[in-house]
Design a protein around this motif. Structure first.
Motif, short mmCIF file in Angstrom:
data_model
loop_
_atom_site.label_atom_id
_atom_site.label_comp_id
_atom_site.label_asym_id
_atom_site.label_seq_id
_atom_site.Cartn_x
_atom_site.Cartn_y
_atom_site.Cartn_z
N MET A 1 92.42 -46.89 33.89
CA MET A 1 92.76 -46.67 35.20
C MET A 1 93.97 -46.93 35.87
N ASP A 2 94.47 -46.00 36.79
CA ASP A 2 95.87 -46.47 37.36
C ASP A 2 95.89 -47.74 38.13
N LYS A 3 96.68 -48.42 37.70
CA LYS A 3 96.63 -50.11 38.42
C LYS A 3 96.66 -49.78 39.91
N ASN A 4 97.25 -48.75 40.59
CA ASN A 4 97.31 -48.57 42.06
C ASN A 4 96.18 -48.28 42.57
N THR A 5 94.95 -47.72 41.91
CA THR A 5 93.65 -47.35 42.44
C THR A 5 92.53 -48.37 41.88
N ASN A 6 92.87 -49.28 40.87
CA ASN A 6 92.12 -50.29 40.24
C ASN A 6 91.29 -50.92 41.32
N SER A 7 89.75 -50.49 41.08
CA SER A 7 88.87 -51.26 42.23
C SER A 7 88.95 -52.98 42.09
N ASP A 8 89.56 -53.37 41.20
CA ASP A 8 89.50 -54.87 41.29
C ASP A 8 90.77 -55.29 41.96
N ASN A 9 91.83 -54.41 42.48
CA ASN A 9 93.22 -54.90 43.00
C ASN A 9 92.53 -55.60 44.29
N ARG A 10 93.36 -56.71 44.38
CA ARG A 10 93.20 -57.53 45.82
C ARG A 10 94.12 -57.21 46.69
N ILE A 11 93.60 -57.06 48.17
CA ILE A 11 94.42 -56.32 48.97
C ILE A 11 94.26 -57.53 50.21
N ALA A 12 95.50 -57.66 50.97
CA ALA A 12 95.59 -58.60 52.10
C ALA A 12 95.84 -57.55 53.14
N LEU A 13 94.99 -57.82 54.09
CA LEU A 13 94.96 -56.67 55.32
C LEU A 13 95.33 -57.64 56.48
N ILE A 40 91.30 -60.65 52.09
CA ILE A 40 91.78 -61.01 53.13
C ILE A 40 92.10 -60.16 54.27
N ARG A 41 91.56 -60.43 55.49
CA ARG A 41 91.37 -59.60 56.83
C ARG A 41 91.70 -60.68 57.69
N ARG A 42 92.70 -60.24 58.40
CA ARG A 42 93.28 -60.98 59.61
C ARG A 42 93.94 -60.06 60.84
N ILE A 84 104.53 -62.04 59.81
CA ILE A 84 105.56 -62.25 58.78
C ILE A 84 105.49 -63.55 58.11
N ILE A 85 105.20 -64.44 58.86
CA ILE A 85 105.07 -66.01 58.22
C ILE A 85 103.57 -66.07 57.45
N ASP A 86 102.78 -65.52 57.97
CA ASP A 86 101.45 -65.52 57.07
C ASP A 86 101.61 -64.85 55.83
N ALA A 87 102.17 -63.51 56.01
CA ALA A 87 102.43 -62.67 54.68
C ALA A 87 103.37 -63.30 53.70
N MET A 88 104.44 -63.90 54.02
CA MET A 88 105.18 -64.83 53.04
C MET A 88 104.40 -65.85 52.35
N ASP A 89 103.31 -66.55 53.23
CA ASP A 89 102.55 -67.64 52.65
C ASP A 89 101.54 -66.94 51.55
N LEU A 90 101.21 -65.84 51.99
CA LEU A 90 100.30 -65.31 51.11
C LEU A 90 100.57 -64.75 49.80
N LEU A 91 102.11 -64.39 50.12
CA LEU A 91 102.69 -63.73 48.96
C LEU A 91 103.12 -64.84 47.56
N TYR A 92 103.45 -66.16 48.21
CA TYR A 92 103.50 -67.12 47.49
C TYR A 92 102.28 -67.86 46.83
N THR A 93 101.17 -68.06 47.74
CA THR A 93 100.17 -68.87 47.21
C THR A 93 98.90 -68.13 46.86
N LYS A 94 98.85 -66.92 47.05
CA LYS A 94 97.65 -66.01 46.56
C LYS A 94 98.13 -65.22 45.42
#
Length: 253
Positions: A1-13, A40-42, A84-94
């Motif tokens: 399966m294409d990584k970009n459409t993997n049903s297990d991909n984790r997305i932050a909204l 993640i949905r915020r 922006i601050i939350d996105a950078m925190d998520l990028l490094y911690t999740k």
């Protein structure tokens, strides 16, 4: 399966509630479901503002966490800074595979570029007023006006939203960005007789820039390619192939 459409991909909204209508949240989540799970949905904004009343009824329904952000300084968008601050925190911690930013604000362009530099995809949703730098920076960007809310309830008397009008072949050919993007992609993916498969062309474009045929009223890329009239097309089984009409293959066809 294409990584970009993997049903297990984790997305932050992350939603800029000031610049995203609550009425579109269901179709945004439906679209993101094609690419993975929105863990993640915020939604960010000043929730004391009357302008965000429409969001209150959908926050719990869609398990979206409201993030309160006061406007500390008049004329400054504190919501953007908080996202922006939350996105950078998520990028490094999740351990995430992708982000989704729902906003029409170009201030997020540097953030998109930073996230993509770490190898993550960024899906964008915004209105047609969204500045092109933000649109083009995303892995895929969809205009909210083109996300149609389907009417499914048989007893629902509310008129469904009109589908976006399809751009004509003449209009598409008059857009130098589209014509160059498609011609370059076909040329890059073509075989020795200048034929390229739709799947390879689509992958090439998605790796290069944000492009979605629905922004021009077409459900699929193949439909847009056939409408633009710049390519010869042929079906090989269930697969569509195309060739620039300016090219003649080496067999003389």
């Amino acid at each position: 399966m294409d990584k970009n459409t993997n049903s297990d991909n984790r997305i932050a909204l992350l939603i800029d509630a000031d610049n995203c209508p609550a009425s579109k949240i269901d179709v945004i989540l439906d679209e993101l479901a094609k690419y993975g799970v929105v863990n993640i949905r915020r939604a960010y904004g000043n929730w004391k503002s009357t302008g965000l009343k429409t969001w209150e009824s959908v926050l719990h329904e869609y398990a979206i966490q409201p993030v309160q952000q006061f406007a500390y300084t008049k004329g400054k968008n504190a919501t953007d800074s908080a996202m922006i601050i939350d996105a950078m925190d998520l990028l490094y911690t999740k351990q995430l595979d992708a982000f989704c930013l729902a906003s029409s604000d170009s201030d997020f362009t540097p953030l998109v570029m930073r996230i993509r530099a770490d190898g993550l995809r960024v899906y964008g949703f915004g209105e047609k007023k969204t500045p092109s730098p933000f649109v083009n920076a995303c892995s895929r960007f969809l205009y909210l006006e083109n996300l149609v809310v389907e009417q499914t309830a048989a007893d629902d008397t509310t008129a469904p939203e009109p589908r976006p009008e399809k751009a004509s072949g003449k209009t598409l050919r008059g857009d130098s960005r589209i014509t160059s993007l498609l011609r370059n992609a076909v040329e890059a993916c073509a075989d020795e007789d200048y034929w390229a498969s739709l799947s390879s062309v689509g992958s090439h474009i998605s790796n290069q820039t944000s492009f979605d045929p629905r922004n021009y009223g077409y459900k699929k890329l193949g439909d847009l390619i056939e409408a633009i009239g710049l390519f010869d097309t042929e079906r090989r089984g269930s697969h569509l192939y195309m060739k620039d009409k300016r090219k003649k293959d080496r067999k003389g066809s």
